[in-house]
Scaffold this active site. Sequence first.
Site, PDB file in Angstrom:
ATOM      1  N   ASP A   1      -5.598  -6.867   5.536  1.00 40.40           N
ATOM      2  CA  ASP A   1      -6.796  -6.214   5.024  1.00 40.40           C
ATOM      3  C   ASP A   1      -7.808  -7.258   4.561  1.00 40.40           C
ATOM      4  OD1 ASP A   1      -8.595  -4.366   4.068  1.00 40.40           O
ATOM      5  OD2 ASP A   1      -7.263  -3.503   2.574  1.00 40.40           O
TER       6      ASP A   1
ATOM      7  N   ASP B   1      -3.403 -18.111   1.529  1.00 41.55           N
ATOM      8  CA  ASP B   1      -4.508 -18.799   0.866  1.00 41.55           C
ATOM      9  C   ASP B   1      -5.103 -19.876   1.756  1.00 41.55           C
ATOM     10  OD1 ASP B   1      -2.018 -19.964   0.596  1.00 41.55           O
ATOM     11  OD2 ASP B   1      -2.353 -20.719  -1.432  1.00 41.55           O
TER      12      ASP B   1
ATOM     13  N   TYR C   1       0.821  -1.211   0.000  1.00 41.76           N
ATOM     14  CA  TYR C   1       0.000   0.000   0.000  1.00 41.76           C
ATOM     15  C   TYR C   1       0.858   1.266   0.000  1.00 41.76           C
ATOM     16  CZ  TYR C   1      -4.158  -2.810   1.072  1.00 41.76           C
ATOM     17  OH  TYR C   1      -5.193  -3.707   1.025  1.00 41.76           O
TER      18      TYR C   1
ATOM     19  N   LYS D   1       3.102 -15.481   2.805  1.00 33.70           N
ATOM     20  CA  LYS D   1       3.210 -16.220   1.546  1.00 33.70           C
ATOM     21  C   LYS D   1       4.686 -16.498   1.297  1.00 33.70           C
ATOM     22  CE  LYS D   1       1.089 -18.039  -2.023  1.00 33.70           C
ATOM     23  NZ  LYS D   1       0.271 -19.258  -1.853  1.00 33.70           N
TER      24      LYS D   1
ATOM     25  N   ASP E   1     -11.272  -8.641   6.852  1.00 35.63           N
ATOM     26  CA  ASP E   1     -12.598  -8.449   6.273  1.00 35.63           C
ATOM     27  C   ASP E   1     -13.329  -9.777   6.125  1.00 35.63           C
ATOM     28  OD1 ASP E   1     -12.408  -5.749   6.210  1.00 35.63           O
ATOM     29  OD2 ASP E   1     -12.383  -5.543   4.035  1.00 35.63           O
TER      30      ASP E   1
END
Length: 371
Positions: A245, A221, A142, A189, A249
């Site tokens: 993020d 994942d 970001y 990851k 959510d």
Amino acid sequence: MNYNIAIIPGDGIGPEVTAQATKALDAIADMFDHHFTYTQALMGACAIDATGNPLPEETIDICEAADAILFGAIGHPKYDNDPNAKVRPEQGLLRLRKSLGLFCNIRPVKAYEQLIDRSPLKKERIIGTDISIYRELTGGIYFGEKHLSDDGQVASDGCTYSVEEISRIAHLAFKEALSRKRKLTLVDKANVLETSRLWRKTVTEIGKEYPEVALDFLFVDNAAMQMILNPKQFDVILTENLFGDIISDEASVIGGSIGLLASASIGADNALFEPIHGSFPQATGKDIANPLASILSAAMLLRHLNLHKEATLIEKAVEKSLELNFTTEDLNAENPFGTSKVGDFIADFIMNPEDPNRNFENIFVGQSTII
């Protein structure tokens, strides 16, 4: 005790829900002999409209001088629907996080018994779910270097992390785990990304300083899948900005309502508290927005100020509102109460915790004794 609280109502339903959170804080002040001084500040679409800047310098000054910050919501459709807009409300929040050094986002995810049946997941999967997600907030993709080729055909976003950025939030997450079930899961990851490998190496080393905490690892994942298959396996989740993020959510739907989820953004010298829901412009001004997440954010704010009894009382008030179904239409479609009435109920419970039904009828007709 005297505390200075910066209030950033923001956009959409932000001002409405934040007003209910301040009702709760005012009731706490009366009950515990505290004094909260509120200073309002602009950020978001409302700030762009007023000043042309999504984060005026005055807002940063107000926040830096405060003991804590209570934030509502940010965003407006006129910016969401314009891909060519150069100035956006969200830029204000990103800049505020960076300016105040708010590097650690904390999001509690709890399955409330009263809302279990509203969850899209099976009851047996979510009963007992109680997760604390620690998301790094000021680094990663970001905030990385962004590039778009001159012909507009190729774009890139850089992801960068340092050991220092990883270490400061990792220590906070391990300390949180010590106060809970003593389990920490790093979501990364590392089989693909170099930044994730640095996260895993750094967190593994720090974990040696917390031998009481069981440390495990999940690729993002797999973590997303496990969040649906068996969310109650998690205690504290630690992860980087982008993954946090997404995961947080996803976790927000477990409990059946996004309207009950609060969050904190913590730095070395500053702390901001906000509900995770957006500005919900369709509900603006209709007195239908669920204020409980904002009220629970105020409870997190109190814990940050080491006012733990006070925070617990707000949390009990929220649980009582759920128990009595004194909630807004998203949770109570048949006999809903307005945003302000729910705020009145919470404040009234705080003032009368031993007799929560005493003024129930007064609240219903708009005559709560604390107003």
